[in-house]
Design an enzyme around this catalytic site. Structure first.
Site, PDB file in Angstrom:
ATOM      1  CD  GLU A  14     -11.800   1.436   1.274  1.00  7.50           C
ATOM      2  OE1 GLU A  14     -12.101   0.438   1.938  1.00  7.50           O
ATOM      3  OE2 GLU A  14     -10.641   1.649   0.863  1.00  7.50           O
ATOM      4  CD  GLU A  56      -2.800  -0.726   2.686  1.00  9.95           C
ATOM      5  OE1 GLU A  56      -2.586   0.271   3.412  1.00  9.95           O
ATOM      6  OE2 GLU A  56      -3.670  -1.566   2.940  1.00  9.95           O
ATOM      7  CE  LYS A  91      -9.464   2.534   6.034  1.00 10.63           C
ATOM      8  NZ  LYS A  91      -8.151   2.637   5.375  1.00 10.63           N
ATOM      9  CD  GLU A 108      -7.025   5.975   8.174  1.00 14.17           C
ATOM     10  OE1 GLU A 108      -7.429   4.899   7.703  1.00 14.17           O
ATOM     11  OE2 GLU A 108      -5.825   6.294   8.173  1.00 14.17           O
TER      12      GLU A 108
END
Ligand SMILES: *[C@@H]1O[C@H](CO)[C@@H](O)[C@H](O)[C@H]1NC(C)=O
Ligand SMILES: *[C@@H]1O[C@H](CO)[C@@H](O)[C@H](O)[C@H]1NC(C)=O
Ligand SMILES: *[C@@H]1O[C@H](CO)[C@@H](O)[C@H](O)[C@H]1NC(C)=O
Ligand SMILES: *[C@@H]1O[C@H](CO)[C@@H](O)[C@H](O)[C@H]1NC(C)=O
Ligand SMILES: *[C@@H]1O[C@H](CO)[C@@H](O)[C@H](O)[C@H]1NC(C)=O
Ligand SMILES: *[C@@H]1O[C@H](CO)[C@@H](O)[C@H](O)[C@H]1NC(C)=O
Ligand SMILES: *[C@@H]1O[C@H](CO)[C@@H](O)[C@H](O)[C@H]1NC(C)=O
Ligand SMILES: *[C@@H]1O[C@H](CO)[C@@H](O)[C@H](O)[C@H]1NC(C)=O
Length: 465
Positions: free
Chosen positions: A322, A266, A325, A331
């Site tokens: 997303e 990542e 999260k 985040e």
């Protein structure tokens, strides 16, 4: 002379073919995380991935619907065993066998599954799982061989919290002693024996954010004009990512495994932030990821100062923003795409486009110098009252905020209501713990503000960020 040259070319071609590594098509991948309740369905998501012409995709489970969608494509797939299955599969070979049968073997002939990752950042979590991690990797590797799924490598993504102390200078880093004997040595031995890769989640963003006073943003963003960091051993670092990778290489060498190949499982840059974060915007994210892709795909490969010429396969985080999260705003904002499939910014993942060939980016908003911004953490007046009450109890209890001033007779007791009391407690908690990672989130019940909420003799301490 000519003949020798021909042999050299041939040998190089064979070496490339054997390592399977220099095929730029498979160097860049994308992380397809699914922690959102508003994401496109797998069919549309896989179409986005195909449209970007990436060679790899990594998912955080072995979701049958996604594996079906990826069938009959040229995309190499990395699947993951959930964290909670590491202990059972580490203890029981039959369960590992069953997992391979159900979740890999049945898709393998049509979907190019090439990596099985055993859990996610497991060394960043409680140590109960650690003793079972390598046994689970071994059991899964054996099960894959039994089923003749020889192309599937086994690994596990680690985070950059493996080190004792600072990454500066990288030549002096070493692994945390609590990790070396119990996990890292057996894991590196396994990766070495099976010619697998060490998967590392490596974020220049976090390293820079942690120490923005001492690391320039240019260095984190691969800016061509960034100030070079000279290590004591004379090696010169032009960007933070190389420095982080070489810290890993150094530490691996110190425990006896200098040569295990590395995959970046990542990396990326967020596009939106809370008031107490910095650097996260579309401008910086686009620069980071565009330059990252060109760097990783450069031929001949640049590698890092300690791994000259090495290709690091790299999965960008992430396909989507997303919304489920938790934690700070950043985040939820790592995506190349919004949940509905529209682009957050333009990016060419084949690495052909230069910075100057893209349209103009929104300018990076001006940022306060580290330590110069005064913030207060107060209750979110729109939060659900029950959630607010729960968060207040937490702050005054486990959270160790000083709640005396909001008790009867205290300077902040009036106004005597939950919102006012929660504001005081949240702010005290945030003020005490921000430096050590405490956030102003409280499950959505808290908000940061630049306006001093103090009144009368009730004093709210500002937090300098
Ligand atoms: C494995 O496959 C089963 C059956 O399709 C599925 O229910 C399960 O979610 C899969 N496991 C993972 C980790 O995706
Ligand atoms: C391993 O798991 C299988 C399948 O659930 C079960 O039948 C077997 O008893 C387990 N073995 C041990 C040693 O627990
Ligand atoms: C886990 O941590 C505890 C407390 O620090 C320690 O006593 C224990 O030995 C550790 N276990 C492993 C497997 O590292
Ligand atoms: C920056 O580096 C100096 C010198 O190494 C150190 O004293 C200081 O604590 C560092 N600042 C931060 C914010 O880490
Ligand atoms: C590098 O260039 C950027 C603009 O391209 C500029 O904002 C930045 O200040 C420069 N940094 C240095 C260290 O010269
Ligand atoms: C997709 O979502 C983004 C961000 O919420 C929004 O700006 C955009 O208009 C949406 N696009 C479509 C086609 O709905
Ligand atoms: C403070 O508020 C609580 C809860 O509403 C109430 O029970 C209590 O009597 C109030 N105390 C004073 C001194 O106003
Ligand atoms: C607090 O923050 C949330 C999330 O960012 C936002 O939706 C809300 O409007 C804010 N509330 C106040 C009172 O500013």
């Amino acid at each position: 002379m000519k003949l020798a040259y021909c042999f050299l070319l041939l040998a190089t071609a064979i070496a490339i073919a054997i390592s399977g590594h220099s095929d730029a098509r498979y160097t860049i991948g994308v992380n397809y995380g699914q922690l959102g309740d508003n994401l496109l369905a797998p069919h549309e998501a896989v179409n986005l991935i195909k449209g970007m012409k990436v060679g790899k995709v990594k998912i955080y489970d072995a979701n049958p619907a996604i594996l079906e969608e990826l069938a009959n494509t040229d995309i190499k797939v990395s699947v993951m065993l959930p964290n909670d299955q590491i202990i059972p599969l580490g203890m029981n070979k039959t369960l590992a066998h069953n997992f391979v049968l159900t979740n890999i073997s049945s898709f393998y002939s049509n979907t190019k599954i090439r990596t099985l990752l055993v859990g996610n950042e497991i060394l960043s979590a409680s140590n109960e799982t650690w003793p079972y991690l390598v046994p689970a990797m071994i059991n899964l590797h054996e099960a894959l061989r039994k089923h003749k799924l020889r192309k599937v490598k086994v690994s596990t993504p680690l985070a950059m919290d493996l080190f004792e102390g600072s990454l500066f200078p990288p030549s002096r880093t070493s692994f945390r002693t609590d990790l070396i004997e119990p996990v890292l040595k057996p894991m590196l031995s396994f990766l070495d024996d099976t010619r697998s890769f060490l998967f590392i989640d490596v974020y220049p963003f976090f390293e820079w954010e942690k120490n923005a006073a001492n690391i320039s943003l240019d260095f984190a963003l691969f800016a061509p004009n960034a100030t070079i960091y000279k290590d004591e051993n004379g090696l010169a670092y032009h960007n933070l990512l190389d420095l982080q990778l070489d810290a890993l290489v150094t530490s691996m060498g110190k425990v006896g495994y200098p040569d295990v190949k590395i995959t970046i499982s990542e990396t990326g840059w967020p596009t939106k932030m809370d008031l107490d974060e910095r650097g996260a915007n579309v401008h910086n994210a686009a620069l980071f990821n565009r330059r990252l892709v060109r760097k990783v795909l450069a031929r001949p490969p640049a590698g890092t100062p300690l791994r000259k010429g090495e290709v690091f396969d790299t999965y960008i985080f992430a396909l989507f923003n997303e919304n489920l999260k938790t934690g700070p705003m950043t985040e939820r904002n790592w995506g190349l795409f919004y949940p509905n499939g529209s682009k957050v910014y333009d990016i060419d993942l084949t690495g052909h486009k230069k910075d100057t060939q893209y349209g103009p980016l929104p300018p990076a908003p001006p940022e306060a110098a580290p330590g110069s911004l005064k913030l207060w953490c107060i209750a979110n007046s729109e939060a659900d009252p029950a959630a607010l009450g729960g968060a207040l109890s937490y702050a005054c209890g486990q959270g160790s905020a000083d709640c005396k001033p909001i008790q009867s007779g205290g300077a902040c007791f009036f106004p005597n209501d939950t919102i006012s009391h929660a504001s005081y407690a949240f702010n005290d908690y945030y003020n005490k713990f921000h430096k050590s990672g405490g956030t102003c989130v409280f499950g959505g019940a808290a908000n940061l503000t630049t306006e001093d909420p103090s009144y009368g003799s009730c004093n709210y301490a500002p937090t300098l960020v």
